[in-house]
Write an enzyme that holds these catalytic residues in place. Structure first.
Site, mmCIF file in Angstrom:
data_model
loop_
_atom_site.group_PDB
_atom_site.id
_atom_site.type_symbol
_atom_site.label_atom_id
_atom_site.label_comp_id
_atom_site.label_asym_id
_atom_site.label_seq_id
_atom_site.Cartn_x
_atom_site.Cartn_y
_atom_site.Cartn_z
ATOM 1 N N SER A 259 16.629 -45.585 -33.345
ATOM 2 C CA SER A 259 15.825 -45.187 -34.356
ATOM 3 C C SER A 259 15.251 -43.622 -34.413
ATOM 4 C CB SER A 259 14.497 -46.312 -34.471
ATOM 5 O OG SER A 259 14.949 -47.444 -34.662
ATOM 6 N N GLU B 263 8.144 -47.641 -43.675
ATOM 7 C CA GLU B 263 9.088 -48.405 -42.917
ATOM 8 C C GLU B 263 8.700 -49.974 -42.918
ATOM 9 O OE1 GLU B 263 11.075 -48.235 -38.686
ATOM 10 O OE2 GLU B 263 8.803 -47.868 -38.830
ATOM 11 N N ASP C 36 14.069 -55.054 -37.339
ATOM 12 C CA ASP C 36 14.838 -54.635 -36.181
ATOM 13 C C ASP C 36 14.340 -55.376 -34.874
ATOM 14 O OD1 ASP C 36 16.491 -52.605 -34.373
ATOM 15 O OD2 ASP C 36 14.219 -52.264 -33.576
ATOM 16 N N HIS D 267 19.592 -47.936 -39.162
ATOM 17 C CA HIS D 267 20.849 -48.718 -38.397
ATOM 18 C C HIS D 267 20.849 -50.194 -38.692
ATOM 19 C CE1 HIS D 267 17.954 -50.169 -35.339
ATOM 20 N NE2 HIS D 267 17.485 -48.985 -35.277
HETATM 21 ZN ZN ZN Z 1 16.040 -51.395 -32.513
#
Ligand code: ZN
Length: 351
Positions: A72, A238, A243, A286
């Site tokens: 990140s 965010e 994640d 990602h």
């Molecule tokens: Zn991560």
């Protein structure tokens, strides 16, 4: 029609077009670890996503300077500065030289700026937009740099890093500049000052069901504060914990975090649609988990079978959605650095 009127009309058209292609405000939404399957699962469970209101869609590659699979920190650096760096580094190039971020460039343009997240504000994604450190683990130094920065809105967790037991507190410095809320009650009582910080948890906020203030509410308040600046603003929001659910291979939490993030996106899009001069970009840093949706039902909005490749990030491309002036610049296949470069160009040429 006279030639003069025609020319005038053409010029007006050109001017209108020029204005349309230059946003005054940019809101960047980052779903941490939000690959295409995460968006798909969120859509199945929610029915229709707010993200679907965006007329523009694309894909972004996410590799870092030293790894095919980014972390990140390098991804935040790419999005914030338009330059790739090594995994773990924040807004420094691999040689350690400082890279200017889109947020800092927005400040140079006299715009207001904000960082909103549902992790500690010292975590890699928000930190990448306003701090410069060789290691994302330097939370106390990141807090010091954040307190020292010109960020006007800082909402998330991470209070403990601003007053650590082993280093001087930088809270007074932050509080000299803006009111600080440390509880939900104080957050709701903030009103609309010119600047504000809310550090609502000592470290990271809990997962969605236990969070006292939603990402949607934080986003709404951030926009209310930032829009007061007639020079415009840059805001990064965010959805941090998509994640973390990916790292745990927890499909149910991926879905609830994507929906929570999407609710915040809705607030940004509502504002942009009314405002007319705001570019909204939604992407991810990602993908996490190599997540796949295998079975479920649309009618009951359930995802019953999912799969994961492993518990880490993957190198898969991530979705990009955009709405507003210059949104067409974010269609097709791009690299994550293109998103950073384009935002910087648009902020530099914004009136
Ligand atoms: Zn991560």
């Amino acid at each position: 029609m006279s030639k003069k009127i025609l020319t005038a009309l053409c010029l007006t058209g050109l001017l209108l077009h020029a204005e349309e292609t230059r946003p005054k405000n940019i809101i960047l939404f980052i779903g941490d670890g939000m690959g295409i399957a995460q968006v798909t699962a969120g859509k199945i469970a929610k029915g229709t996503l707010e993200m679907e209101r965006c007329p523009v869609a694309g894909l972004a590659s996410t590799w870092s300077a030293d790894h095919l699979t980014t972390d990140s920190a390098a991804a935040a650096t790419a999005l914030a500065t338009g330059t790739k760096t090594d995994n773990g580094m924040l807004s420094l190039n691999p040689e350690g030289q400082r890279l200017k971020t889109v947020l800092e460039i927005a400040e140079d343009q006299k715009k207001s700026t904000g960082l909103v997240c549902n992790c500690a504000v010292t975590h890699a994604t928000p930190a990448g937009f306003a701090t410069h450190v060789p290691s994302r683990q330097q939370y106390v130094e990141i807090a010091r740099q954040l307190a020292d920065s010109d960020v006007d809105v800082l909402f998330g967790g991470g209070l403990a890093y601003f007053s650590p037991s082993n280093a001087p507190s930088c809270l007074p410095q932050l509080q000299n500049k803006m009111p600080l809320a440390t509880t939900a009650e104080e957050f709701y009582a903030l009103g609309t000052p010119e600047k504000a910080a809310a550090l609502l948890y000592p470290e990271h906020p809990p997962h969605v069901a236990e969070r006292t203030v939603s990402l949607k509410e934080l986003t709404q308040k951030a926009i209310e504060i930032l829009v007061q600046d007639e020079d415009g603003f840059f805001l990064m929001v965010e959805g941090s914990q998509i994640d973390w659910a990916g790292h745990k291979n927890d499909a149910a939490n991926i879905i609830s975090e994507v929906i929570d993030f999407d609710d915040a996106v809705g607030v940004g899009l509502d504002f942009a649609e009314k405002n007319g001069r705001t570019l909204v970009i939604i992407t991810a840093d990602h993908e996490t988990g190599g997540f796949a949706v295998i079975d479920g039902t649309l009618a009951e909005k359930t995802v019953s079978q999912t799969g994961f490749i492993h518990k880490k990030h993957t190198a898969s491309m991530v979705p990009v959605f955009a709405e507003g002036p210059a949104s067409s610049r974010f269609s097709g296949i791009m690299d994550n650095t293109d998103i950073g470069k384009t935002m910087i160009e648009l902020i530099q040429t914004s009136e």
